[in-house]
Design an enzyme around this catalytic site. Structure first.
Site, PDB file in Angstrom:
ATOM      1  N   SER A 196       0.539  -1.007   0.024  1.00  0.00           N
ATOM      2  CA  SER A 196       0.070  -0.068  -0.212  1.00  0.00           C
ATOM      3  C   SER A 196       0.600   0.905  -0.121  1.00  0.00           C
ATOM      4  CB  SER A 196      -1.125  -0.235   0.814  1.00  0.00           C
ATOM      5  OG  SER A 196      -1.752   1.104   0.830  1.00  0.00           O
TER       6      SER A 196
ATOM      7  N   TYR B 291      -6.875  15.018   0.491  1.00  0.00           N
ATOM      8  CA  TYR B 291      -6.401  15.947  -0.046  1.00  0.00           C
ATOM      9  C   TYR B 291      -7.091  16.561  -1.321  1.00  0.00           C
ATOM     10  CZ  TYR B 291      -2.905  13.452   2.710  1.00  0.00           C
ATOM     11  OH  TYR B 291      -2.072  13.354   3.367  1.00  0.00           O
TER      12      TYR B 291
END
Length: 792
Positions: free
Chosen positions: A425, A586
């Site tokens: 990941s 984000y």
């Protein structure tokens, strides 16, 4: 040493937990004066059968052999589960169940309490706990899910009661099923499900009766639970039926399972399950046990088990600790982690049945495997040990090559074939210099590629200097950075043949211009801050973070162009896959969430508008990214906060990206707003991947506390994910995938040990480990009267 001051004990509620606590405490100290108040008559009970695990029975055996023997003689035992769906019956064996009638269980405990001298007061409501506490040294509140004690002292216990969406009813059939049976009925009103298990065998001299109604004596019996969504329950008209009519209609729906026999009720009503939890389990001399303290959904058969285990732990702590406050604190400290783990498993099982309609189109074996592993407590590995034939058939249906675990089955995305289903990941390392990755990144990513993962992802690589989270974030806004990344991709491709490496492109948005994680996560820089931008001028942390500038059209165009320029550099750097980061609060995630997008123009408001800019960026990147290389999108499927992204929003967003050409959806959650309240636990984010995968025809990457290769195999075989991304396990062990292969005895093409490492491909021997001692062990007292099993 026994706790002082526990000579007089009051028990509120005569269910299994309260009765067993009374019996144990009396047995530990025959001089105690113990009274159980039960408002109902001895034979009154509103359930039918009770399932107990071997673990619970082991605790009972060590603590009270008399009760254990009586239970053992009354038990119905079986080891198979039948899953019936669309005319197919899939059977899995080796599970090991033990059940008996609730009335029989209560009778055994009544007799045990009476033989020990416990005072049983039936048909008598208990005085309030506060009143009892004035005259007793210990008050045990075992008064169930609707506990009056808990509510009377709610300010201290601080209970939380969460109602769930499905309706269910407890019924009984007057014959014994020969397995635990799950059956799915797809009716004109919607999906209904049956849970059924035997709790009494037919007597040896039983002959089938021709009587039209009533329980035939000695014919055996089964608990039957019928469950469905609220809207299905209403559409079928069950909301207007009394219990007899409900039993009649349920028997008609599941006539094949019942062989045309009727169902009966026992003052049954349609219920919605309530999950009970409490911040504290004791208050002064009063302590909660069983359903008064906590509940876990019936689909994992845990209610009586938890209550009995509570009683065991409470009695042991009272015996071991020097005073009552210490004993009650020790009891809660011991039991709370166990209960929380059970509640997490129960919540996963509950959600599975709530979302059952999304699974009904799965292939039969996958559907059955999915059902069996729904709580995450039953896994691929222990199912394989219990029933290798069943598990092998599931693996064949999945497409596993011979002698290949599911995680080492290849997967193709466009022109990229991943040798296995393990993804390293993306993990921010905060170790770049002016956006340029260095030797640390080469070693970090290279080691994990050598470690066998099918796909190694970079951290979020920022598309511009003002798109960084911290000064240590890596970037792709210069050619020098691209050359540094090319060095890393060359190493991966040369030193770890078969491993793929992907880049995750993102922009920090309002979460930028902060310190390195270990210097103060999400805290502004002490100096050198750069301005941040976002969908709306909302700071991440009010009064702490910068107020971002709201992007106008020119600003959005500039950001979109930075993404496309970075994508072109990523292609030249040799990355095999590109992921667009639209998660974790984000910049692009900030457009998607209603909590962070308050715009009033065409890019705000309904989800269709909130998706507009992220899709514009996706389309621009997809247009310049090589056509044979796959592109994925990471989303936050929930914000873990009220008013945030809904399940429907997450599915709709995934559908939109897939329609625009996304080859897979990387399903993460949260980190969008600081007030989030995640439900942490093993594989806690995977239900969101599961929902998207089974709603859409698009591969998904599951993330979130996946820690074992057994979890990976289970998620893949159940159809909850196509790839599994692991972060912390790869920080702990860069060679996690190689070790997973070694531990499973796998040596095929799905993973390859680098030649210099091949000598380490065998699992090292380990030292001896001894199991824990029984929680509470008591020898049989002299002249202890046996409990006679109920012959009925």
């Amino acid at each position: 040493m026994s706790s002082s001051g526990t000579r007089r004990v009051a028990v509120i509620g005569g269910g299994p937990g309260g009765l067993y606590a009374a019996a144990l405490l009396k047995r530990l100290d025959p001089g105690r004066e113990i009274t159980v108040w039960e408002r109902n008559a001895p034979d009154d009970t509103f359930g039918f059968g009770v399932v107990l695990s071997d673990e619970t029975l082991g605790g009972i055996e060590h603590a009270d052999p008399v009760v254990y023997r009586a239970l053992s003689e009354a038990f119905v035992r079986w080891d198979t589960i039948d899953v019936v769906h669309r005319g197919a019956t899939l059977t899995s064996g080796g599970h090991g169940f033990a059940a008996l009638g609730r009335r029989t269980l209560l009778r055994i405990l009544h007799e045990r309490c009476a033989s020990l001298g416990v005072r049983l007061r039936f048909g008598t409501g208990a005085p309030p706990a506060a009143e009892l506490a004035a005259h007793h040294d210990l008050v045990i509140a075992a008064d169930g899910v609707h506990s009056a004690t808990r509510e009377a002292h709610a300010r201290h216990f601080r209970p939380t009661v969460t109602e769930h969406r499905n309706r269910y009813i407890w019924l009984a059939a007057d014959f014994a099923f020969d397995s635990f049976r799950f059956e799915i009925a797809e009716t004109e009103y919607g999906v209904m499900q049956l849970h059924a298990y035997p709790f009494a065998h037919p007597s040896p001299d039983h002959h089938p009766s021709t009587r039209p109604s009533g329980p035939p004596r000695g014919s055996g019996a089964s608990t039957v639970i019928v469950e469905m969504r609220e809207e299905v329950w209403r559409a079928a008209g069950l909301d207007t039926c009394d219990t007899d009519r409900s039993a009649e209609l349920c028997a008609k729906v599941f006539a094949a399972a019942l062989g045309g026999r009727p169902l009966r009720s026992n003052k049954s009503s349609w219920l919605t399950f309530a999950t009970v939890s409490n911040a504290h389990w004791s208050h002064g001399r009063t302590v909660l046990i069983g359903d008064a303290a906590h509940t876990a959904h019936f689909s994992i058969g845990s209610g009586t088990k938890l209550a009995v285990e509570d009683a065991l732990a409470l009695a042991a702590c009272v015996e071991e600790q020097p005073d009552l406050p210490t004993a009650l604190a020790a009891y809660e400290a011991e039991r709370r982690p166990v209960v929380l783990s059970t509640q997490r498993a129960a919540a996963a099982s509950l959600r599975w049945f709530e979302e059952l309609p999304q699974y009904v189109d799965q292939p039969p074996l996958r559907f059955a495997f999915n059902l069996l592993t729904r709580s995450r407590r039953v896994t691929h590995d222990n199912l394989r040990l219990r029933d290798p034939g069943f598990t092998g058939a599931v693996e064949d249906e999945f497409g596993c090559p011979p002698d290949t675990p599911p995680m080492f089955t290849p997967l193709r995305l466009r022109g990229l074939e991943l040798r296995n289903r393990v993804v390293v990941s993306p993990m921010d390392m905060y170790s770049a210099a002016d956006g340029t990755p260095g030797d640390f990144h080469l070693v970090h990513l290279g080691a994990r590629a050598l470690g066998g993962a099918g796909l190694v992802m970079t951290e979020m690589v920022c598309v511009s200097p003002d798109g960084r989270i911290t000064p240590g974030c890596a970037g792709l806004w210069t050619e020098g950075q691209a050359e540094a990344w090319a060095r890393i991709t060359r190493f991966v491709h040369d030193a770890a043949p078969g491993a793929a490496i992907g880049v995750q492109l993102g922009h920090s948005g309002r979460k930028g211009s902060t310190r390195l994680m270990w210097d103060g996560i999400d805290q502004p820089l002490e100096e050198g801050n750069w301005p941040v931008s976002a969908a709306s001028p909302l700071p991440y942390e009010q009064g702490v973070s910068q107020i971002p500038q709201e992007l106008d059209r020119a600003g959005m165009d500039m950001v979109r162009d930075r993404f496309t320029e970075a994508a072109l550099r990523a292609a030249r750097s040799g990355f095999d896959l590109l992921e667009l980061h639209c998660a974790h609060g984000y910049l692009l995630s900030g457009f998607l969430s209603p909590l962070t997008n308050r715009r009033t123009d065409a890019y705000g408001g309904p989800l269709e508008n909130r998706l507009r800019f992220p899709l514009e960026v996706f389309d621009a990147v997809r247009a310049v990214w090589p056509d044979d290389r796959p592109m994925t999108v990471r989303i936050s499927a929930t914000d873990w906060a009220q008013g945030g992204t809904s399940d429907e929003d997450a599915v709709a967003a995934a559908r939109a990206f897939a329609a625009h050409g996304a080859d897979a959806i990387d399903v993460s959650t949260g980190q969008v707003v600081p007030e989030e309240r995640p439900e942490y636990g093993r594989s806690y984010q995977t239900p969101y991947a599961d929902r998207i995968r089974n709603a859409l025809d698009v591969p998904v990457i599951a993330v979130g506390a996946i820690s074992s290769w057994d979890d990976v195999n289970s998620l893949l075989l159940a159809g909850r994910a196509d790839l599994c991304a692991l972060a912390r396990p790869h920080l702990y062990d860069p060679h996690w995938t190689l070790h997973a292969a070694a531990e499973q005895g796998y040596t095929g093409p799905g993973v390859s040990w680098p030649l210099p490492y091949r000598a380490g491909s065998r699992t090292p021997p380990t030292g001896r480990t001894d199991g824990p001692r029984p929680r509470l062990t008591l020898g049989p007292p002299p002249d202890s009267p046996a409990v006679t099993p109920d012959p009925r």
